[in-house]
Design an enzyme around this catalytic site. Structure first.
Site, short mmCIF file in Angstrom:
data_model
loop_
_atom_site.label_atom_id
_atom_site.label_comp_id
_atom_site.label_asym_id
_atom_site.label_seq_id
_atom_site.Cartn_x
_atom_site.Cartn_y
_atom_site.Cartn_z
N CYS A 166 0.88 -1.19 0.00
CA CYS A 166 0.00 0.00 0.00
C CYS A 166 0.90 1.21 0.00
O CYS A 166 1.23 1.75 1.06
CB CYS A 166 -0.88 -0.02 1.25
SG CYS A 166 -2.05 -1.39 1.27
N GLY B 186 6.15 7.59 1.35
CA GLY B 186 7.05 7.89 2.47
C GLY B 186 7.87 6.67 2.84
O GLY B 186 9.09 6.75 3.04
N ARG C 11 -3.70 8.63 -6.48
CA ARG C 11 -2.58 8.69 -5.53
C ARG C 11 -1.25 8.25 -6.17
O ARG C 11 -0.19 8.39 -5.57
CB ARG C 11 -2.89 7.85 -4.29
CG ARG C 11 -3.95 8.55 -3.40
CD ARG C 11 -4.39 7.70 -2.25
NE ARG C 11 -3.38 7.41 -1.25
CZ ARG C 11 -3.11 8.17 -0.19
NH1 ARG C 11 -3.78 9.27 0.02
NH2 ARG C 11 -2.17 7.81 0.67
N ARG D 245 -10.93 -5.20 5.92
CA ARG D 245 -10.05 -4.96 4.77
C ARG D 245 -8.60 -5.30 5.14
O ARG D 245 -7.86 -5.90 4.36
CB ARG D 245 -10.17 -3.48 4.39
CG ARG D 245 -9.63 -3.17 3.03
CD ARG D 245 -10.38 -2.05 2.39
NE ARG D 245 -10.01 -0.78 3.00
CZ ARG D 245 -9.70 0.31 2.29
NH1 ARG D 245 -9.71 0.28 0.98
NH2 ARG D 245 -9.39 1.43 2.88
N CYS E 29 -1.67 3.60 11.29
CA CYS E 29 -1.59 4.81 12.12
C CYS E 29 -2.88 4.96 12.92
O CYS E 29 -3.20 6.06 13.37
CB CYS E 29 -1.29 6.05 11.28
SG CYS E 29 -2.61 6.48 10.14
C1 LIG Z 1 -1.77 4.23 4.86
S1 LIG Z 1 -1.77 4.63 3.18
C2 LIG Z 1 -0.12 4.20 2.73
C3 LIG Z 1 0.91 5.22 3.09
C4 LIG Z 1 2.28 4.87 2.51
N1 LIG Z 1 2.69 3.54 2.91
C5 LIG Z 1 3.35 5.86 2.90
O1 LIG Z 1 4.13 5.59 3.83
O2 LIG Z 1 3.43 6.93 2.28
C6 LIG Z 1 -2.64 3.28 2.46
C7 LIG Z 1 -2.65 3.27 0.94
O3 LIG Z 1 -3.11 1.98 0.52
C8 LIG Z 1 -3.86 2.12 -0.66
N2 LIG Z 1 -4.65 0.88 -0.80
C9 LIG Z 1 -5.79 0.54 -0.14
N3 LIG Z 1 -6.21 -0.69 -0.51
C10 LIG Z 1 -5.32 -1.14 -1.43
C11 LIG Z 1 -5.22 -2.33 -2.20
N4 LIG Z 1 -6.12 -3.31 -2.08
N5 LIG Z 1 -4.18 -2.48 -3.07
C12 LIG Z 1 -3.24 -1.49 -3.17
N6 LIG Z 1 -3.30 -0.32 -2.48
C13 LIG Z 1 -4.32 -0.15 -1.61
C14 LIG Z 1 -4.65 3.40 -0.38
O4 LIG Z 1 -5.16 3.95 -1.57
C15 LIG Z 1 -3.61 4.27 0.29
O5 LIG Z 1 -2.90 5.04 -0.64
#
Ligand SMILES: C[S@@+](CC[C@H](N)C(=O)[O-])C[C@H]1O[C@@H](n2cnc3c(N)ncnc32)[C@H](O)[C@@H]1O
Length: 264
Positions: free
Chosen positions: A84, A89, A113, A178, A201
């Site tokens: 994800c 970052g 994103r 999820r 977080c």
């Molecule tokens: C907590 S954020 C990640 C922050 C990132 N790891 C960072 O440190 O910058 C979670 C991300 O997971 C993505 N996401 C959610 N479900 C997903 C999936 N099934 N497959 C891939 N990405 C997913 C969301 O769109 C979001 O951008």
């Protein structure tokens, strides 16, 4: 109180050199347990809008969010999956720890994103990342297995963007379901002996210890690896499961757990 930190991109600049450059412009920085991260005590301007930032010399992020990549500890010989990834970052931190060698597959489901992920990877001069805009749950169709996986899961802490709305029980249960699906898929994608770090977080038990309990009960091919709490100067305590960690205020709340796949 909102603490602000920067992570120096050691692929591009030495931490001391950057510190001197920013201090000469009036930024007050304090050292942390990480030789390449500083707390920003004071700045006459936004630290996200300096030439040094645009050159990719640093990333603005909480110190809590630097812990999951450190715990995963990837090496240049690893094939790494960031499940994800956006805005990157942790992807860019993983690349830094790997000295821009080896390979990281960074997956992000939302095309909106991908822009920030791409921009950060380019700005920071990262050369060992392949970005995929897809649902990571479909990656198992690709016959790939990884040495190290980071699952920095979407959680109620970042899913609920509208700060005026409070997080409901339904939101938490939705996120927890999820997260359980994602962690299960992550373990499928690990090589035997491979390691997955799970982080959120969120401070909610259902999204943290609840997810780890679920996966340890569901599968017999995975075990918990205890994480040593050696993050000096940061408010880190043991999580509700022995060997997991929780970062607590005034630092940004984070939960971190480490799992190993013990058989294929
Ligand atoms: C907590 S954020 C990640 C922050 C990132 N790891 C960072 O440190 O910058 C979670 C991300 O997971 C993505 N996401 C959610 N479900 C997903 C999936 N099934 N497959 C891939 N990405 C997913 C969301 O769109 C979001 O951008």
């Amino acid at each position: 109180m909102n603490l602000q930190y920067i992570r120096v991109n050691t692929l591009k600049i030495n931490p001391e050199t950057l510190k001197n450059r920013l201090e000469n412009k009036g930024v007050m920085l304090k050292e942390t347990f990480l030789p390449y991260a500083f707390e920003v005590l004071e700045s006459p301007f936004s630290v996200g809008a300096t030439p040094e930032y645009l050159f990719g010399y640093y990333f603005v992020q909480s110190i809590s969010s630097m812990i999951p990549p450190i715990v995963l500890n990837p090496s240049k010989d690893d094939l790494v999956l960031d499940m994800c990834a956006a805005p990157g970052g942790k992807t860019t931190h993983l690349a830094q720890l790997m000295n821009n060698e080896g390979a990281i597959i960074a997956v992000e489901i939302k095309s909106s994103r991908m822009k920030s992920l791409k921009a950060n990877i380019n700005r920071m001069g990262i050369a060992n990342v392949i970005m995929l805009n897809m649902n990571v749950l479909h990656l198992k169709e690709k016959d790939l297995k990884f040495d190290k996986i980071l699952l920095d899961a979407p959680c109620s802490g970042n899913v609920i963007k509208d700060k005026s709305r409070s997080v409901t029980k339904e939101d938490i249960i939705y996120c927890s379901n999820r997260q359980k699906e994602l962690i299960d898929a992550g373990i499928d994608l690990l090589k035997e002996g491979g390691v997955l770090v799970y982080s959120t977080c969120s401070a909610e038990e259902e999204e943290n210890e609840g997810v780890i309990e679920y996966i340890l009960n569901k599968r017999d091919d995975v075990e918990l690896l205890p994480i040593e709490n050696n993050f000096k100067g940061i408010n880190v305590i043991e999580g509700g499961i022995e060997g997991t960690l929780r970062v607590i205020p005034p630092n940004e709340p984070f939960f971190i757990a480490k799992l190993m796949k013990i058989k294929d």
